[in-house]
Motif scaffolding. Structure first.
Motif, PDB file in Angstrom:
ATOM      1  N   PRO B 102       8.209  13.190  13.188  1.00 55.19           N
ATOM      2  CA  PRO B 102       8.995  14.201  12.475  1.00 55.19           C
ATOM      3  C   PRO B 102       8.095  15.256  11.824  1.00 55.19           C
ATOM      4  N   SER B 103       8.692  16.400  11.495  1.00 54.36           N
ATOM      5  CA  SER B 103       7.957  17.421  10.759  1.00 54.36           C
ATOM      6  C   SER B 103       7.615  16.896   9.371  1.00 54.36           C
ATOM      7  N   ASN B 104       6.597  17.449   8.764  1.00 57.13           N
ATOM      8  CA  ASN B 104       6.160  17.005   7.446  1.00 57.13           C
ATOM      9  C   ASN B 104       5.952  18.224   6.562  1.00 57.13           C
ATOM     10  N   VAL B 105       6.530  18.181   5.359  1.00 59.19           N
ATOM     11  CA  VAL B 105       6.387  19.290   4.416  1.00 59.19           C
ATOM     12  C   VAL B 105       5.676  18.799   3.169  1.00 59.19           C
ATOM     13  N   ILE B 106       4.655  19.528   2.743  1.00 60.43           N
ATOM     14  CA  ILE B 106       4.028  19.286   1.437  1.00 60.43           C
ATOM     15  C   ILE B 106       4.358  20.471   0.550  1.00 60.43           C
ATOM     16  N   TYR B 107       5.157  20.234  -0.511  1.00 62.07           N
ATOM     17  CA  TYR B 107       5.463  21.309  -1.444  1.00 62.07           C
ATOM     18  C   TYR B 107       4.311  21.508  -2.410  1.00 62.07           C
ATOM     19  N   ASP B 108       4.027  22.748  -2.744  1.00 61.32           N
ATOM     20  CA  ASP B 108       3.004  23.072  -3.741  1.00 61.32           C
ATOM     21  C   ASP B 108       3.548  24.223  -4.588  1.00 61.32           C
ATOM     22  N   ARG B 109       4.683  23.914  -5.260  1.00 64.56           N
ATOM     23  CA  ARG B 109       5.453  24.958  -5.957  1.00 64.56           C
ATOM     24  C   ARG B 109       5.355  24.838  -7.469  1.00 64.56           C
ATOM     25  N   ASP B 110       4.733  23.776  -7.977  1.00 64.92           N
ATOM     26  CA  ASP B 110       4.654  23.623  -9.427  1.00 64.92           C
ATOM     27  C   ASP B 110       3.917  24.804 -10.041  1.00 64.92           C
ATOM     28  N   GLY B 111       4.438  25.265 -11.174  1.00 69.28           N
ATOM     29  CA  GLY B 111       3.752  26.331 -11.890  1.00 69.28           C
ATOM     30  C   GLY B 111       3.905  27.698 -11.261  1.00 69.28           C
ATOM     31  N   SER B 112       4.818  27.836 -10.295  1.00 65.99           N
ATOM     32  CA  SER B 112       4.993  29.162  -9.687  1.00 65.99           C
ATOM     33  C   SER B 112       5.752  30.074 -10.645  1.00 65.99           C
ATOM     34  N   SER B 113       5.642  31.366 -10.433  1.00 65.93           N
ATOM     35  CA  SER B 113       6.190  32.350 -11.376  1.00 65.93           C
ATOM     36  C   SER B 113       7.645  32.088 -11.709  1.00 65.93           C
ATOM     37  N   ILE B 114       8.463  31.762 -10.707  1.00 65.96           N
ATOM     38  CA  ILE B 114       9.894  31.579 -10.955  1.00 65.96           C
ATOM     39  C   ILE B 114      10.143  30.391 -11.877  1.00 65.96           C
ATOM     40  N   ASN B 115       9.181  29.502 -11.973  1.00 65.12           N
ATOM     41  CA  ASN B 115       9.319  28.346 -12.860  1.00 65.12           C
ATOM     42  C   ASN B 115       8.752  28.596 -14.249  1.00 65.12           C
ATOM     43  N   MET B 116       8.177  29.766 -14.441  1.00 59.61           N
ATOM     44  CA  MET B 116       7.460  30.044 -15.695  1.00 59.61           C
ATOM     45  C   MET B 116       8.134  31.106 -16.549  1.00 59.61           C
ATOM     46  N   ILE B 117       9.201  31.747 -16.044  1.00 55.80           N
ATOM     47  CA  ILE B 117       9.785  32.813 -16.859  1.00 55.80           C
ATOM     48  C   ILE B 117      11.220  32.453 -17.247  1.00 55.80           C
ATOM     49  N   PRO B 118      11.625  32.854 -18.467  1.00 59.18           N
ATOM     50  CA  PRO B 118      12.955  32.499 -18.974  1.00 59.18           C
ATOM     51  C   PRO B 118      14.071  33.276 -18.272  1.00 59.18           C
ATOM     52  N   ALA B 119      15.269  32.748 -18.353  1.00 59.49           N
ATOM     53  CA  ALA B 119      16.438  33.327 -17.689  1.00 59.49           C
ATOM     54  C   ALA B 119      16.615  34.803 -18.027  1.00 59.49           C
ATOM     55  N   GLU B 120      16.281  35.177 -19.276  1.00 60.79           N
ATOM     56  CA  GLU B 120      16.553  36.541 -19.697  1.00 60.79           C
ATOM     57  C   GLU B 120      15.536  37.552 -19.150  1.00 60.79           C
ATOM     58  N   SER B 121      14.596  37.095 -18.344  1.00 62.20           N
ATOM     59  CA  SER B 121      13.638  38.033 -17.750  1.00 62.20           C
ATOM     60  C   SER B 121      14.284  38.925 -16.689  1.00 62.20           C
ATOM     61  N   TYR B 122      15.404  38.458 -16.145  1.00 60.25           N
ATOM     62  CA  TYR B 122      16.047  39.213 -15.055  1.00 60.25           C
ATOM     63  C   TYR B 122      17.155  40.107 -15.613  1.00 60.25           C
ATOM     64  N   PRO B 123      17.181  41.384 -15.275  1.00 61.74           N
ATOM     65  CA  PRO B 123      18.225  42.299 -15.795  1.00 61.74           C
ATOM     66  C   PRO B 123      19.505  42.150 -14.976  1.00 61.74           C
ATOM     67  N   TRP B 124      20.209  41.015 -15.130  1.00 61.97           N
ATOM     68  CA  TRP B 124      21.353  40.734 -14.247  1.00 61.97           C
ATOM     69  C   TRP B 124      22.429  41.797 -14.316  1.00 61.97           C
ATOM     70  N   LYS B 125      22.686  42.312 -15.525  1.00 69.87           N
ATOM     71  CA  LYS B 125      23.735  43.349 -15.653  1.00 69.87           C
ATOM     72  C   LYS B 125      23.430  44.523 -14.734  1.00 69.87           C
ATOM     73  N   GLU B 126      22.194  45.010 -14.819  1.00 71.08           N
ATOM     74  CA  GLU B 126      21.794  46.158 -13.998  1.00 71.08           C
ATOM     75  C   GLU B 126      21.830  45.782 -12.511  1.00 71.08           C
ATOM     76  N   ILE B 127      21.361  44.575 -12.201  1.00 73.80           N
ATOM     77  CA  ILE B 127      21.316  44.145 -10.806  1.00 73.80           C
ATOM     78  C   ILE B 127      22.706  44.133 -10.179  1.00 73.80           C
ATOM     79  N   PHE B 128      23.705  43.646 -10.951  1.00 76.37           N
ATOM     80  CA  PHE B 128      25.035  43.447 -10.375  1.00 76.37           C
ATOM     81  C   PHE B 128      25.901  44.710 -10.427  1.00 76.37           C
ATOM     82  N   ARG B 129      25.353  45.819 -10.953  1.00 75.47           N
ATOM     83  CA  ARG B 129      26.187  47.002 -11.155  1.00 75.47           C
ATOM     84  C   ARG B 129      26.948  47.393  -9.874  1.00 75.47           C
ATOM     85  N   ASP B 130      26.295  47.456  -8.755  1.00 72.80           N
ATOM     86  CA  ASP B 130      26.990  47.884  -7.529  1.00 72.80           C
ATOM     87  C   ASP B 130      26.900  46.788  -6.453  1.00 72.80           C
ATOM     88  N   THR B 131      27.100  45.562  -6.887  1.00 69.30           N
ATOM     89  CA  THR B 131      26.954  44.423  -5.989  1.00 69.30           C
ATOM     90  C   THR B 131      28.324  43.832  -5.682  1.00 69.30           C
TER      91      THR B 131
END
Lengths: 277, 277, 277, 277, 277, 277
Positions: B102-131
């Motif tokens: 079978p195929s084998n996957v080794i994840y090496d995702r610990d400490g990546s940027s998406i895991n290091m920033i708080p929810a409020e870092s993303y401007p969701w209001k602005e993002i969803f304006r025309d979505t």
């Protein structure tokens, strides 16, 4: 008592082929090898016919297996590479410079195995049983508090076993971040000064001595490109006078002409200047 | 209101050429591309002519620049990829299976940027304006507490802006480790049940439903290779009955013949079975 | 008014790996990238953080799609790359020189899209709406009558919109064949003299000025290897005196040592000599 | 009288490695070889030990030199490959299909040498002096008016020298554009019907016969995937009855299962059905 | 007594990439690895966690060093690989088959180190000190008189030390040429029958038994593609009855569908049939 | 009488990519081409437009076919390359030096076809029928007794046919081992002095003359790096005075700066010094 032991992190070295920049090379075919200052010393000594063991920590997966196989193939004793459940394989990405463009390194070593296991994970007593020389560098204590403690434990135990200890200062400003309240230089000096009392042979250059130990010759400007070789014996003399156990200081000199051309020199100081070329 | 937005981690995908095993391929020349479940969806939609933005977090170095360039080249709006000082580029290593291996996957995702920033870092209001459509997967909340909170904040804000939300359950047992007192299944269920009330379209397969939601058809054994297609409408019906806002359930079916050969099927359930092929 | 626009042909650049000669490299694995004098300027300015659009024409197939993706990935505005039914993707084959063997270029640009569409295919008014600088080279008018007319229409419209115009003379004797009754030099001079009245900044070297404009310093022999830098201000002065709208002349100097080593210099003349290094 | 001669265009065949799509492969390392229907026949016959000459036209540059060297190395007589000042090396770009995605070909043959030189450029009398078999295909007359005239001159001269002539119909709808007032099928039929009176052996399949000659079996739908082998003798019989000089018809059958799997068959008709497998 | 030992030649395995034929691949970039029937067994056992030594002979140069490093990296004990002044590194060139084209092997093993050193070069007593299993194949005695003598000396000494001995018959008609007055089959039978009295476990297939031992089931035609599995126990029974020390016979079955697809089976016979799958 | 003939061994040249050492490159992807001192001369003359035949011996397999195809492609007459049943394709492995590390060659030429066939295998009379110049080197007689005899037979027959003969001394100490009772220098001198009476033009350098002929200028130390060009006419004069048929001596001079940088010079002596540069 004939074995040489080196201790430090071995990483995946990820480099675009030729002189490609990161932006040109990704996505694409990239060269990955294994490297690390202390592992490189182990490999070179092995090629020179010495009996060498390399001590480190690596995760318990098959890419790390490949790394261990590679060292074993060279003839290195890999019994003391601790395999861990926690922790990753450290990586660094290297973009080779060209002409006036300098080389660029991106470290990706956070959370690697050597940074995740306590000092007592290594069986130093057993390791040093038939060892005559132990080599570390200033990179390991720069990585993390845990790695720093392991380095100190190692040199302490080495001395207790009458093993000769050498340390390449190897100051890397991009590391030394594990105690955020200190600057890299402050953290380095505090830590390295705790290790050097167990060291017999110091290796370094003028910048290492200045940054990691605040030891400088009279009027050196370490930022300048051309280092004045005449001041080197003074630096070596100061190191020896501050650390009475240090008996020898070796200084290597690199004068950068361009990203791929350098002039090299080296000096060995042992009470008085022994050899320079 | 015509844009589609996807959100998740994009990683370096490190794979030996051909069918080489990790032990054979390292050291050597390895293929590195950029991939991630949600980024892949963004790319495919872009190729189909849609107007798509991809939201993520990446470190502030030039390999991540290469990743952003790659997405931009496809035509994806990359304005909302947050660049961080802390955090690394997540990686995963992929060894392609062959025959019975079978195929084998080794994840090496610990400490990546998406895991290091708080929810409020993303401007969701602005993002969803025309979505008009927002797509996430069960991978993002599995990564870390921070990523989980960001996913919840995103769907909440999407609903508040009347954006249609789809979620691919995508249960990955190797992830879901950020709350060690829970098993992966427990942590998944607790977290995913918090997100689904904001979701309109659920995508998944029988195993996802069983592992991440404890929703099963009468007598399914999800470990067995051949999944009985006849039970799928029952699973879809149960999801819709438990989450009143969910109006559609899409189930994809993969029957593994060998590491490189599969039979594929798909089903869309919308109150009653719409289409299966 | 902050955008920079460049206009010209972008081609497939087909080059054997390393220093292989064509006869050694074919058949085999060849490196293909996308390049062109004006596209290269656009990419460099983009890397320097500028807001840049690149105007060109390409056929309507998926290799040209790859070319556009590549530019988009860099951040270039590609909206004004006209996609045509007629016409091909221009190519050039490059054999890199070594030691005393010079590099060799085979052009394969006949019938490319930029040579097949009329001047009015480009929406210059719209393009220049928020543009402050427009850059062309002497390569585009050398390609074909149609490309020549498009270049003239572009600078005319640029001037009408108060856009600063720069032109790199870039004389290429192998091109300039679209009016067989003229020699390359005659055709170049006739055409370039029609364009320069709309140009503010001229870029070139002594050979360009001599071949494309018949402008020479007192006793220059442009065929000789070593160009006498002292005569450059004279050439610049003559260009400014003949074209009253030209306010600046930049001259780059390359002294060939071997196929891979050159000495470089540059000069900016603006009424009087501004800077030379 | 023992030589075999084939005549047609030989091109650069530019193909991404593996199953990469054009958009993924460019820029990058691409495989370039030399190919063409008639050159391939020449090479295969040479490998089978025959004495073969290949007639064509190529530009006078070193990549075309590489092409000629390649044929010479196989043992082909390349004396009659005309080298031209005008005209380019034709190219075609090939994206290999996978699973349900079909292969994709981009032709880039306009303006190639074979399309730029008149019929009388080839010394047919000399070429056919010791020739017993001459092979052409329906591709050459499809390329351009000039190539079409050269093909007709060649078969005429072959017949005058009592050389056996074979023609593979090889209908390619993407070509046959040199007389825009005709549809590809009309132009093909008009042209091929002018050539067949000089042909002894016709090679083709049901679609070729239908498209290029309007010859069909009773109720064939040539667009359908599975071709009914039972109708093939009828098609062959009709060709022989319309062209009295044709003594044999060979039909090859390919049934596509996927982009990389086909079933193959073949039939030889010589008055009556000779062999089918 | 826990070590396993294998003995035989390890060679450079030189193979064109993918399915390229030798004529297409040379000159070019070729894949070179190290392989050999007995070394492959050693590597596989090592991967399965066994303690394995590989005995062989190699010349004293740095490519052979690379070969030894490779085995060492896997974890194999390489102390008993004799390094010789005379003799070369054996090579074999492998062209991988495709569809109906079979694979092609060119052996280039003449004069290799294992063929140049006498039987007494190997310290068998020392090697077998803590060994429980010794594995050879019918390839080694086929190489040369010297290699044949070394194989016989090895099994004799193994038996004297109560080591279990296995032998894979592995008949290769292209080898067995060192006694030109015998046919390959005659030379094989004469030699192998001298070795089997020291063997406990015989591995082979119906063709090996027929060619190397003239042992056949009732009505087998070993040239035919499909081998009748029902006759295998009979062959095994005959081997055991002729060599009283042989206690087990393992037979592997390969049914070739095409160059890259095979059906596999295996059988173990130990007095009576033990297991077949 | 216009043909040029060269005679010698052509080998597979096996070289790691770039500056990789053997230990780093194996296993891996290695570059294999075909080369040999006399074949290289044939290729260069062919590129310069001469009519050239290359005489050699090669085994009868498809890798040797590839070698012959390669020479044929260049335009060389390969009719007189004898194909043998016995004998292998000679190989040499080349590790390219870097900086202070010298290049390293491993010869693997024992048992190659040219060393296995008798002098009378070559039809020299037929070969020299329309030949004006024959070129050999001191490498061929160094390979084996048989090759040495073939070289002597060739020059004898050449002289008998009034063909001009040139010989590049090309002393290689690693070869010249076929008569173990002589040192390489003794064997070379004995053999080369037997060949030179049939030679018109001698090519060599000071070291060749000293090692293969014991001819030295007054006080030369041939081991030293820098050769004194002033003594070269003296060496040439001595060769001419000892071999009355020799009319010209050409000496090439290489001064090594590093593994990849050399200064080159050349001298032609014809009674008196003709030209030096």
């Amino acid at each position: 008592m004939s074995k040489i032991v080196t201790f430090g992190e071995i990483m995946g070295r990820v480099a675009p082929p030729g002189f490609l920049r990161f932006r040109q090379a990704f996505p694409g075919s990239i060269d990955i090898t294994f490297a690390g200052a202390e592992a490189n010393v182990a490999v070179s000594l092995c090629y020179l016919g010495k009996d060498v063991a390399f001590v480190s920590a690596l995760p318990n997966h098959s890419i790390a297996d490949a790394c261990v196989s590679n060292l074993k193939g060279v003839g290195i004793d890999t019994r003391y590479i601790i395999r861990t459940e926690a922790g990753r394989l450290g990586l660094y990405f290297l973009e080779t410079g060209a002409n006036q463009r300098p080389s660029n390194v991106i470290y990706d070593r956070d959370g690697s195995s050597i940074n995740m296991i306590p000092a007592e994970s290594y069986p130093w007593k057993e390791i040093f049983r038939d060892t005559r020389w132990f080599h570390i560098t200033g990179i390991t204590p720069a990585l993390s508090k845990m790695a720093s403690q392991a380095a100190l434990a190692a040199v302490t135990e080495a001395k207790a076993n009458a093993v000769t200890v050498s340390c390449d200062l190897n100051f890397r400003k991009k590391l030394w971040r594990w105690e955020p309240s200190f600057s890299p230089q402050q953290l380095a000096e505090k830590t390295v000064r705790g290790i050097l009392p167990y060291v017999d042979v110091v290796i370094g250059n003028e910048e290492d001595a200045s940054e990691a130990l605040s030891i400088r010759a009279g009027d050196t400007d370490v930022q300048a490109g051309k280092l004045a070789i005449v001041r080197y014996p003074e630096v070596a003399q100061k190191i020896i006078s501050q650390f009475s156990n240090v008996s020898k200081v070796a200084i290597t000199l690199r004068e950068s002409i361009s990203a791929s051309h350098n002039n090299w020199g080296a000096m060995l100081y042992e009470g008085e200047l022994q050899k320079a070329f």
